[in-house]
Scaffold this active site. Sequence first.
Site, mmCIF file in Angstrom:
data_model
loop_
_atom_site.group_PDB
_atom_site.id
_atom_site.type_symbol
_atom_site.label_atom_id
_atom_site.label_comp_id
_atom_site.label_asym_id
_atom_site.label_seq_id
_atom_site.Cartn_x
_atom_site.Cartn_y
_atom_site.Cartn_z
ATOM 1 N N TYR A 48 3.029 9.753 -0.532
ATOM 2 C CA TYR A 48 4.127 9.198 0.274
ATOM 3 C C TYR A 48 5.494 9.414 -0.400
ATOM 4 O O TYR A 48 6.529 9.208 0.212
ATOM 5 C CB TYR A 48 3.949 7.694 0.539
ATOM 6 C CG TYR A 48 2.650 7.289 1.210
ATOM 7 C CD1 TYR A 48 1.798 8.234 1.792
ATOM 8 C CD2 TYR A 48 2.258 5.954 1.263
ATOM 9 C CE1 TYR A 48 0.599 7.849 2.388
ATOM 10 C CE2 TYR A 48 1.067 5.563 1.868
ATOM 11 C CZ TYR A 48 0.241 6.520 2.417
ATOM 12 O OH TYR A 48 -0.944 6.129 3.005
ATOM 13 N N LYS A 99 -2.636 5.763 -4.386
ATOM 14 C CA LYS A 99 -3.768 6.673 -4.113
ATOM 15 C C LYS A 99 -3.581 8.017 -4.803
ATOM 16 O O LYS A 99 -2.466 8.522 -4.904
ATOM 17 C CB LYS A 99 -3.893 6.916 -2.597
ATOM 18 C CG LYS A 99 -3.811 5.663 -1.752
ATOM 19 C CD LYS A 99 -4.028 5.912 -0.274
ATOM 20 C CE LYS A 99 -3.666 4.684 0.542
ATOM 21 N NZ LYS A 99 -2.233 4.570 0.877
ATOM 22 N N HIS A 136 -7.585 9.400 -2.049
ATOM 23 C CA HIS A 136 -6.950 9.445 -0.722
ATOM 24 C C HIS A 136 -7.856 10.068 0.355
ATOM 25 O O HIS A 136 -7.942 9.556 1.464
ATOM 26 C CB HIS A 136 -5.622 10.205 -0.821
ATOM 27 C CG HIS A 136 -4.589 9.737 0.150
ATOM 28 N ND1 HIS A 136 -3.257 9.634 -0.157
ATOM 29 C CD2 HIS A 136 -4.691 9.353 1.442
ATOM 30 C CE1 HIS A 136 -2.592 9.203 0.899
ATOM 31 N NE2 HIS A 136 -3.436 9.030 1.883
ATOM 32 N N ASP A 166 0.840 -1.202 0.000
ATOM 33 C CA ASP A 166 0.000 0.000 0.000
ATOM 34 C C ASP A 166 0.874 1.251 0.000
ATOM 35 O O ASP A 166 1.485 1.588 1.004
ATOM 36 C CB ASP A 166 -0.892 0.012 1.251
ATOM 37 C CG ASP A 166 -1.816 1.221 1.274
ATOM 38 O OD1 ASP A 166 -2.858 1.172 0.601
ATOM 39 O OD2 ASP A 166 -1.482 2.223 1.936
#
Length: 280
Positions: A51, A76, A112, A46
């Site tokens: 990120y 996402k 997200h 994930d």
Amino acid sequence: MSKVPQITLNNGVRMPQLGFGVWQVPDDEAERAVGTALEAGYRSIDTAAAYENEQGTGKAVAASGISREELFITTKLWNSASETWTRDNVLREFDASLDRLGLDYLDLYLVHWPRPMRDDYLAVLRAFDEIEKSGRARAIGVSNFKPAHLRRVVDETGVVPAVNQIELHPNLPQAEARAFHAEHDIATEAWSPLGQGKGLLEESRIGELARKHGRTPAQIVLRWHLQIGNVVIPKSVTPSRIRENIDVFGFELDADDLTALAALDTGTRLGPDPDTFDWN
Ligand code: NAD
């Protein structure tokens, strides 16, 4: 082959019930951590555009030699404060994520955050539906959507997301959301499943269960998630913990254990409230 059970999503796609999360892992470290996770038997990863470690994740996937069909890769769509989502910029962001990952399709693409104050998540879901129909994401879903947001999506677009990834741990068991998801055949995926490794793992009740089962507090909490039907994606960069967190299929909590864990519900969030969160 990994011993992690799979669940069947509402479009028939199978998803491992336990995966590896990489939030707050820098790109170069993500490559190492994801590599360790894949060696330990994780097959679901994930990540997220936000990120900034899709590249490191993709490198670890490519280096693993594991066949693409055995893997389940999620990323996402990030919030954007500067623009409203339209079909075209969603498709552009999707392509950019695939590029960074070095993949030609995703297993799961998530929105997200709903950012309801911008009132554009219906357009996002319509674009996601188009992506799924094109075959470039095997499944689509959302993250941080409350039942009211999901109800609007279902009523106004006809799209039923396969997954809703939400903050969920014994201090925030999210009974209402889980019931809504069950009613609509939406899988519940728990983020920060270990409560970010903060106070939760030091709870005396969890310590007692850990001693009773000869397991660690993290393993007790992960077992709780699996037994109540959640998909979990614990994160660690420590190889021994990465292995510990997938070694949760050789024991079971009983009804008394589950009752003891239910008493930890404090309704406390570690993250922001999706109704007001608009950070980019
Ligand atoms: P988590 O609950 O998985 O906790 C991770 C922390 O717990 C680690 O940094 C470490 O300090 C500790 N830990 C891990 N394994 C341990 C062990 N065996 N023993 C003791 N301590 C241990 O927290 P998280 O990273 O916030 O959540 C997991 C994943 O969920 C993220 O990596 C990300 O993929 C996803 N996530 C999604 C959202 C979202 O908005 N969709 C938000 C947060 C996280």
